[in-house]
Scaffold this motif. Structure first.
Motif, mmCIF file in Angstrom:
data_model
loop_
_atom_site.group_PDB
_atom_site.id
_atom_site.type_symbol
_atom_site.label_atom_id
_atom_site.label_comp_id
_atom_site.label_asym_id
_atom_site.label_seq_id
_atom_site.Cartn_x
_atom_site.Cartn_y
_atom_site.Cartn_z
ATOM 1 N N ASP A 14 2.203 5.120 6.246
ATOM 2 C CA ASP A 14 1.524 3.876 5.752
ATOM 3 C C ASP A 14 0.325 2.758 6.077
ATOM 4 O OD1 ASP A 14 3.426 2.897 5.524
ATOM 5 O OD2 ASP A 14 3.573 1.744 3.911
ATOM 6 N N ASP A 19 3.284 0.679 11.985
ATOM 7 C CA ASP A 19 2.704 2.013 12.169
ATOM 8 C C ASP A 19 1.967 2.203 12.954
ATOM 9 O OD1 ASP A 19 3.336 0.833 8.486
ATOM 10 O OD2 ASP A 19 4.066 2.959 8.813
ATOM 11 N N VAL A 129 8.917 6.062 7.719
ATOM 12 C CA VAL A 129 8.365 4.125 7.902
ATOM 13 C C VAL A 129 7.467 4.044 6.170
ATOM 14 C CG1 VAL A 129 8.612 4.602 10.431
ATOM 15 C CG2 VAL A 129 6.318 4.715 9.053
#
Ligand code: RIB
Ligand code: CA
Length: 331
Positions: A14, A19, A129
């Motif tokens: 996301d 990330d 994640v």
């Protein structure tokens, strides 16, 4: 190179500043091959997450399939994305962006995961994640998925460390607790990389400045800008993080576990997620295998997972830096 390398990975994400760090670590690491990026809501809307994944790949000169996935939690109501942590655009409110011509793979993230797992059974590691809705939906599309994937490594949850969205809940699990409980009970080899270890890895912004100076490139420059924004949030919450103007490297630790599991101390046990009430989003680890609890939900049918409980943070930091200082970007 060993016949098991490189690790073939689908990255479920996301993006999100950490990330982005994790993606660039994966692209820079010689033992990781990113086969696809599946996006989800979380740090931003799923539309923005997909836009950011395409953008980060374009900046790095990489053509990798990117899909758009679930837009909201499976059962509970969705919440506004935390613009105060990652910026309204998820990448620290970038002042400008280059034009991107690459487009999304038309499949849903869940369908992409299923198709890839069927095509390469037992070969693919799913590194997740963000909130776990894509994996949960993929499990409903293909109940055999736990036997088709090699393993799942997820950043999320916590055992002993306080939560980051409630006293007991970590954000990715909080954002879709019903999906998370399904993922923890599905029966695949699963490793949880949660706050017990990610709160040990503090990355100062100067590291990203050094990376950007070492290899002058739009990708390293964008990462540096994004991390600088992200560090302000962590600095406002944690004195020791403010002292180095840094941030936690949450998501990157899932990839570090993939390539260097010896840097972690782990514990095995069954994990369930509290889906409702005051403890919503709590990841509960049954730590004593010998106890036959009278309460429902802990019988032998619940699979055993691996949980990271401690980490050599300074080795992780060095590995992160050494990897990002490689010559991994096109001129
Ligand atoms: O709790 C940390 C996690 O939530 C990370 O995945 C980060 O990207 C945030 O969304
Ligand atoms: Ca994330």
């Amino acid at each position: 190179m060993s016949p098991t390398l490189p690790h073939k990975v689908i990255f479920d994400t996301d993006p999100g500043v950490d990330d982005a760090m994790a993606l660039y670590f994966a692209l820079a690491h010689p033992d990781i091959e990113v086969l696809g990026i599946t996006t989800t809501f979380g740090n931003v809307t799923v539309q923005q997450a997909a836009t950011n994944a395409l953008y980060l790949c374009a900046l790095a000169g990489r053509q990798i399939p990117v899909t758009q996935g679930v837009a909201r939690p499976w059962v509970k109501a969705g919440e506004a994305p935390p613009a105060y942590i990652h910026g309204a655009d998820g990448l620290g409110n970038l002042l400008q962006r280059i034009a991107v011509t690459d487009t999304l793979d038309p499949r849903s993230s869940a369908q992409f995961i299923v198709d890839m797992a069927r095509a390469q059974p037992g070969q693919i590691t799913l590194v997740a994640v963000g909130p776990l809705g894509n994996l949960s939906l993929a499990l409903r599309l293909e109940p055999e998925l736990p036997r088709l994937l090699k393993q799942v490594i997820l950043m999320g949850g916590t055992v002993l460390e306080p939560g980051n969205v409630s006293p007991v809940a970590e954000a990715n699990i909080w954002n879709d607790p019903h999906a998370a409980d399904q993922v923890f009970t599905a029966g695949w080899p699963l490793t949880m990389v949660g706050l017990d270890v990610t709160h040990r890895l503090v990355l100062p912004v100067t590291m990203f400045q050094q990376i950007a100076t070492h290899q002058r490139h739009r990708a390293t420059d964008t990462l540096h800008t994004a991390v600088d924004f992200y560090a302000h949030f962590y600095g406002s919450r944690f004195e020791h993080v403010a002292a180095v103007h840094g941030c936690f490297g949450h998501d990157v630790l899932a990839f570090i576990y993939l390539v260097a599991p010896h840097l972690f101390q782990t514990q095995a046990g069954q994990i369930r997620v509290a889906t409702d009430g005051l403890a919503q989003g709590q990841t509960i680890l049954k730590r004593q295998a010998g106890i036959d609890y009278p309460q429902a939900g802990w019988d032998a049918a619940v699979p055993t997972s691996t949980v990271c409980m401690a980490v050599d943070a300074s080795e992780c930091s060095e590995l992160f830096m050494a990897t990002l200082l490689r010559d991994w970007l096109p001129a």
